[in-house]
Design a protein around this motif. Structure first.
Motif, PDB file in Angstrom:
ATOM      1  N   ASP A  67      29.271   0.435 -23.597  1.00  0.00           N
ATOM      2  CA  ASP A  67      28.474  -0.781 -23.752  1.00  0.00           C
ATOM      3  C   ASP A  67      29.107  -1.965 -23.046  1.00  0.00           C
ATOM      4  OD1 ASP A  67      29.544  -1.847 -27.086  1.00  0.00           O
ATOM      5  OD2 ASP A  67      30.666  -1.336 -25.274  1.00  0.00           O
ATOM      6  N   GLY A  68      30.163  -1.710 -22.256  1.00  0.00           N
ATOM      7  CA  GLY A  68      30.780  -2.783 -21.478  1.00  0.00           C
ATOM      8  C   GLY A  68      31.787  -3.591 -22.238  1.00  0.00           C
ATOM      9  N   SER A  69      32.042  -3.280 -23.525  1.00  0.00           N
ATOM     10  CA  SER A  69      33.000  -4.067 -24.280  1.00  0.00           C
ATOM     11  C   SER A  69      34.407  -3.691 -23.869  1.00  0.00           C
ATOM     12  CB  SER A  69      32.790  -3.860 -25.772  1.00  0.00           C
ATOM     13  OG  SER A  69      32.969  -2.505 -26.111  1.00  0.00           O
ATOM     14  N   LYS A  70      35.357  -4.594 -24.152  1.00  0.00           N
ATOM     15  CA  LYS A  70      36.705  -4.400 -23.670  1.00  0.00           C
ATOM     16  C   LYS A  70      37.690  -5.157 -24.534  1.00  0.00           C
ATOM     17  CE  LYS A  70      38.941  -4.253 -19.150  1.00  0.00           C
ATOM     18  NZ  LYS A  70      38.803  -4.641 -17.760  1.00  0.00           N
ATOM     19  N   ALA A  71      38.814  -4.541 -24.825  1.00  0.00           N
ATOM     20  CA  ALA A  71      39.872  -5.233 -25.546  1.00  0.00           C
ATOM     21  C   ALA A  71      41.164  -4.975 -24.802  1.00  0.00           C
ATOM     22  CB  ALA A  71      39.974  -4.720 -26.979  1.00  0.00           C
ATOM     23  N   VAL A  72      41.837  -6.017 -24.370  1.00  0.00           N
ATOM     24  CA  VAL A  72      42.965  -5.854 -23.471  1.00  0.00           C
ATOM     25  C   VAL A  72      44.116  -6.728 -23.900  1.00  0.00           C
ATOM     26  CG1 VAL A  72      43.793  -6.146 -21.114  1.00  0.00           C
ATOM     27  CG2 VAL A  72      41.502  -5.288 -21.496  1.00  0.00           C
ATOM     28  N   SER A  73      45.316  -6.221 -23.873  1.00  0.00           N
ATOM     29  CA  SER A  73      46.521  -7.025 -23.972  1.00  0.00           C
ATOM     30  C   SER A  73      47.395  -6.699 -22.792  1.00  0.00           C
ATOM     31  CB  SER A  73      47.278  -6.732 -25.267  1.00  0.00           C
ATOM     32  OG  SER A  73      48.570  -7.328 -25.202  1.00  0.00           O
ATOM     33  N   ASP A  74      47.884  -7.710 -22.097  1.00  0.00           N
ATOM     34  CA  ASP A  74      48.660  -7.510 -20.898  1.00  0.00           C
ATOM     35  C   ASP A  74      50.048  -6.974 -21.195  1.00  0.00           C
ATOM     36  OD1 ASP A  74      48.223  -7.645 -18.220  1.00  0.00           O
ATOM     37  OD2 ASP A  74      49.349  -9.505 -17.949  1.00  0.00           O
ATOM     38  N   LYS A  75      50.477  -7.120 -22.446  1.00  0.00           N
ATOM     39  CA  LYS A  75      51.831  -6.715 -22.767  1.00  0.00           C
ATOM     40  C   LYS A  75      51.905  -5.476 -23.648  1.00  0.00           C
ATOM     41  CE  LYS A  75      54.032  -9.746 -20.460  1.00  0.00           C
ATOM     42  NZ  LYS A  75      54.931  -9.354 -19.359  1.00  0.00           N
TER      43      LYS A  75
ATOM     44  N   GLN B 178      41.362 -10.446 -26.087  1.00  0.00           N
ATOM     45  CA  GLN B 178      42.457 -10.201 -25.164  1.00  0.00           C
ATOM     46  C   GLN B 178      43.559 -11.223 -25.414  1.00  0.00           C
ATOM     47  OE1 GLN B 178      41.258 -10.681 -21.110  1.00  0.00           O
ATOM     48  NE2 GLN B 178      40.699 -12.821 -21.317  1.00  0.00           N
ATOM     49  N   ASP B 179      44.769 -10.821 -25.101  1.00  0.00           N
ATOM     50  CA  ASP B 179      45.898 -11.734 -25.273  1.00  0.00           C
ATOM     51  C   ASP B 179      47.024 -11.291 -24.346  1.00  0.00           C
ATOM     52  OD1 ASP B 179      47.648 -13.649 -26.152  1.00  0.00           O
ATOM     53  OD2 ASP B 179      47.354 -13.224 -28.284  1.00  0.00           O
ATOM     54  N   ASP B 180      47.470 -12.192 -23.467  1.00  0.00           N
ATOM     55  CA  ASP B 180      48.628 -11.890 -22.631  1.00  0.00           C
ATOM     56  C   ASP B 180      49.874 -12.639 -23.096  1.00  0.00           C
ATOM     57  OD1 ASP B 180      48.143 -14.476 -21.822  1.00  0.00           O
ATOM     58  OD2 ASP B 180      47.513 -13.950 -19.802  1.00  0.00           O
ATOM     59  N   PHE B 181      49.704 -13.428 -24.155  1.00  0.00           N
ATOM     60  CA  PHE B 181      50.795 -14.156 -24.799  1.00  0.00           C
ATOM     61  C   PHE B 181      51.449 -15.208 -23.895  1.00  0.00           C
ATOM     62  CE2 PHE B 181      50.648  -9.846 -26.628  1.00  0.00           C
ATOM     63  CZ  PHE B 181      50.176 -10.187 -27.878  1.00  0.00           C
ATOM     64  N   ASN B 182      50.808 -15.494 -22.769  1.00  0.00           N
ATOM     65  CA  ASN B 182      51.356 -16.521 -21.877  1.00  0.00           C
ATOM     66  C   ASN B 182      51.163 -17.929 -22.433  1.00  0.00           C
ATOM     67  OD1 ASN B 182      52.387 -14.822 -19.877  1.00  0.00           O
ATOM     68  ND2 ASN B 182      50.373 -14.612 -18.913  1.00  0.00           N
ATOM     69  N   ASP B 183      50.315 -18.069 -23.481  1.00  0.00           N
ATOM     70  CA  ASP B 183      50.112 -19.385 -24.080  1.00  0.00           C
ATOM     71  C   ASP B 183      51.178 -19.698 -25.130  1.00  0.00           C
ATOM     72  OD1 ASP B 183      49.371 -17.645 -26.068  1.00  0.00           O
ATOM     73  OD2 ASP B 183      47.300 -18.353 -26.219  1.00  0.00           O
TER      74      ASP B 183
ATOM     75  N   GLY C 169      45.093 -15.048 -33.400  1.00  0.00           N
ATOM     76  CA  GLY C 169      44.214 -13.888 -33.453  1.00  0.00           C
ATOM     77  C   GLY C 169      44.902 -12.636 -33.971  1.00  0.00           C
ATOM     78  N   TRP C 170      46.219 -12.693 -34.135  1.00  0.00           N
ATOM     79  CA  TRP C 170      46.971 -11.561 -34.665  1.00  0.00           C
ATOM     80  C   TRP C 170      47.338 -11.820 -36.130  1.00  0.00           C
ATOM     81  CZ3 TRP C 170      48.052  -7.111 -31.923  1.00  0.00           C
ATOM     82  CH2 TRP C 170      47.753  -7.153 -30.554  1.00  0.00           C
ATOM     83  N   GLU C 171      47.273 -10.763 -36.934  1.00  0.00           N
ATOM     84  CA  GLU C 171      47.617 -10.854 -38.347  1.00  0.00           C
ATOM     85  C   GLU C 171      48.789  -9.929 -38.638  1.00  0.00           C
ATOM     86  OE1 GLU C 171      45.645  -9.922 -42.739  1.00  0.00           O
ATOM     87  OE2 GLU C 171      44.384 -10.015 -40.944  1.00  0.00           O
ATOM     88  N   VAL C 172      49.900 -10.504 -39.085  1.00  0.00           N
ATOM     89  CA  VAL C 172      51.092  -9.712 -39.368  1.00  0.00           C
ATOM     90  C   VAL C 172      50.971  -9.054 -40.735  1.00  0.00           C
ATOM     91  CG1 VAL C 172      53.580  -9.800 -39.753  1.00  0.00           C
ATOM     92  CG2 VAL C 172      52.551 -11.146 -37.899  1.00  0.00           C
ATOM     93  N   ASP C 173      51.168  -7.745 -40.752  1.00  0.00           N
ATOM     94  CA  ASP C 173      51.177  -6.997 -42.016  1.00  0.00           C
ATOM     95  C   ASP C 173      52.600  -6.837 -42.529  1.00  0.00           C
ATOM     96  OD1 ASP C 173      51.517  -3.978 -43.208  1.00  0.00           O
ATOM     97  OD2 ASP C 173      49.653  -4.907 -43.896  1.00  0.00           O
ATOM     98  N   SER C 174      53.515  -6.534 -41.626  1.00  0.00           N
ATOM     99  CA  SER C 174      54.918  -6.372 -42.004  1.00  0.00           C
ATOM    100  C   SER C 174      55.787  -6.512 -40.766  1.00  0.00           C
ATOM    101  CB  SER C 174      55.136  -4.991 -42.651  1.00  0.00           C
ATOM    102  OG  SER C 174      54.685  -3.955 -41.789  1.00  0.00           O
ATOM    103  N   GLY C 175      57.055  -6.754 -40.986  1.00  0.00           N
ATOM    104  CA  GLY C 175      57.967  -6.931 -39.870  1.00  0.00           C
ATOM    105  C   GLY C 175      58.092  -8.387 -39.481  1.00  0.00           C
ATOM    106  N   THR C 176      58.885  -8.638 -38.452  1.00  0.00           N
ATOM    107  CA  THR C 176      59.095  -9.995 -37.944  1.00  0.00           C
ATOM    108  C   THR C 176      58.609 -10.066 -36.512  1.00  0.00           C
ATOM    109  OG1 THR C 176      61.042 -10.228 -39.353  1.00  0.00           O
ATOM    110  CG2 THR C 176      60.798 -11.802 -37.528  1.00  0.00           C
TER     111      THR C 176
ATOM    112  N   ALA D 154      57.109 -12.355 -33.124  1.00  0.00           N
ATOM    113  CA  ALA D 154      57.101 -13.673 -32.484  1.00  0.00           C
ATOM    114  C   ALA D 154      56.838 -13.495 -30.994  1.00  0.00           C
ATOM    115  CB  ALA D 154      58.433 -14.387 -32.696  1.00  0.00           C
ATOM    116  N   VAL D 155      56.239 -14.519 -30.399  1.00  0.00           N
ATOM    117  CA  VAL D 155      55.988 -14.507 -28.960  1.00  0.00           C
ATOM    118  C   VAL D 155      57.244 -14.970 -28.237  1.00  0.00           C
ATOM    119  CG1 VAL D 155      54.633 -15.501 -27.083  1.00  0.00           C
ATOM    120  CG2 VAL D 155      53.529 -14.886 -29.249  1.00  0.00           C
ATOM    121  N   SER D 156      57.672 -14.185 -27.228  1.00  0.00           N
ATOM    122  CA  SER D 156      58.868 -14.524 -26.454  1.00  0.00           C
ATOM    123  C   SER D 156      58.683 -14.059 -25.012  1.00  0.00           C
ATOM    124  CB  SER D 156      60.108 -13.858 -27.068  1.00  0.00           C
ATOM    125  OG  SER D 156      61.254 -14.112 -26.276  1.00  0.00           O
ATOM    126  N   ASP D 157      58.767 -15.006 -24.066  1.00  0.00           N
ATOM    127  CA  ASP D 157      58.684 -14.687 -22.629  1.00  0.00           C
ATOM    128  C   ASP D 157      57.444 -13.867 -22.290  1.00  0.00           C
ATOM    129  OD1 ASP D 157      61.093 -16.001 -22.117  1.00  0.00           O
ATOM    130  OD2 ASP D 157      62.266 -14.205 -22.571  1.00  0.00           O
TER     131      ASP D 157
END
Length: 401
Positions: free
Chosen positions: A4-12, A335-340, A345-352, A354-357
């Motif tokens: 159907d043309g939908s897409k979900a992408v993460s660059d990392k 989509q998220d490349d984390f460059n921002d 848009g992300w929900e943490v369930d467990s663990g630590t 963080a966005v880095s580089d």
């Protein structure tokens, strides 16, 4: 990309999740359909709506394409026909070429077909490349039998003075010029007056009043940038919301596009029009785009896979995708490349986490760390993620629900 043309992408985050299938339904022509081919690899599709134009068309739509000689064969041009833009496609005469160097009486192999309809003279004009050094044009009234007219553009006349090929031609008037047609083409290694230079493939354009005599713009329309791996090629015109864009592929295997000013004096990059998939059918490469606008639907045709394969299983093939709403871009759900610098848009369930580089990093020592994005209500979509382990002793999983 889903059906159907939908897409979900993460660059990392290279894992592709989709149903297992030999070839997706978007694949329209393979070399197994061309027993009379002159080389293994299929490439450079060019769509033509024959309905209402040709006197007695075989079917409503004609798709011309090239055989590539990387496998030791001979470049030539063949034809497929279909009742609708997405097919089903029937290869004409089992893939016997409709245009060859011999049939046209030229010395170089021919490829890169590009048909337009010359309404004033009731004929199809078929532009083609002679290797990478010249562009010719032939004529036909039935789209099958072609008579060569002349060479219309020599690579020696291009700004770089070496190459001119992979052309596309349109009835389009550039603002401030009294032209009827515009031609985009691939060139190589041009140095401008200000010293700007690249040894890679670049995009140029020329204009014409009659489709036979062409005047080059004398400058590069679009240079490759750092994300193109040195080259951009196969330029095509796309009109979106009345604005002109030039679409091209790069050496990273994706399709990029740039917004053109009315007078073509500037080309502003807009990013990627289409990201190739790592799995089938693209195998990391989408190239040689062409477009068909039918009502609100915009169809993208392109070459998938490497065009240098030496066996049938890996040979390049042709794909058609209907782009969402004719917008020129498939629908992206998330989509998220984390460059921002954030993980909105992300929900943490467990663990630590963080966005880095430009990456979303999990740093907790304990196992079972999870983070989620998207909507459980989504269906019939594809997830593309790239994951880099920081410790080889740990396991990584991507869950889709």
């Amino acid at each position: 990309t889903a059906q159907d043309g939908s897409k979900a992408v993460s660059d990392k985050i290279g894992i592709t999740v989709k149903e297992k299938e030999a070839l997706p339904k978007e694949v329209i022509i393979t070399n197994q359909m061309t027993p009379n081919k002159t080389a293994l690899n299929l490439e450079l599709p060019a769509i033509f709506k024959a309905e209402g134009v040709l006197a007695k068309p075989i079917d409503n739509y004609y798709l011309y394409f090239s055989y590539n000689d990387e496998s030791g064969g001979t470049r030539s041009i063949a034809l497929a026909t279909a009742p609708a833009p997405e097919g089903p496609w029937t290869v004409y005469n089992d893939g016997t070429p409709v245009m060859t160097a011999q049939s046209l009486g030229v010395s170089s192999s021919v490829n890169a077909p590009w048909p337009i309809w010359d309404e004033d003279n009731g004929r199809m004009l078929m532009y083609y490349s002679m290797g990478a050094t010249a562009i010719g044009v032939a004529e036909s009234t039935d789209g099958i039998n072609f008579t060569n007219i002349q060479t219309v553009f020599e690579g020696s006349d291009a700004p770089a003075g070496t190459q001119a090929y992979q052309q596309s031609v349109y009835a389009y008037t550039v603002e401030g010029q009294d032209n009827k047609y515009v031609m985009f083409y691939t060139g190589n290694g041009y140095r401008s007056g200000d010293g700007t230079y690249t040894n890679g493939k670049q995009i140029f354009y020329a204009v014409s009043d009659d489709g036979l005599n062409w005047t080059d713009s004398g400058k590069v329309l679009q240079y490759p940038d750092s994300g193109d791996k040195g080259n951009i090629a196969s330029p095509r015109l796309m009109i979106r919301d009345g604005e002109p864009y030039v679409v091209y592929h790069n050496s990273n295997g994706n399709l990029g596009y740039s917004l053109l000013s009315g007078d073509f004096s500037t080309a502003s990059r807009q990013g990627r029009l289409y990201d190739s998939t790592d799995g089938e059918p693209d195998r990391g490469r989408a190239a040689d785009a062409c477009f068909l606008q039918e009502g609100e639907n915009l169809y993208l045709y392109y070459t998938a896979r490497s065009n240098k394969a030496k066996n049938e299983e890996d040979a390049s093939l042709l794909v058609c995708r209907k782009l969402a709403g004719g917008s020129g871009q498939e629908e992206i759900l998330f989509q998220d490349d984390f460059n921002d610098g954030n993980a909105d848009g992300w929900e943490v369930d467990s663990g630590t986490w963080a966005v880095s580089d430009g990456a979303y990093v999990q740093s907790a020592a304990s196992g079972g760390a999870m983070t989620f994005a998207g909507d459980a209500a989504w269906s019939n979509y594809e997830v593309g993620v790239k994951v880099t382990p920081t410790e080889t002793s740990k396991s990584i999983a991507v869950m889709v629900s």
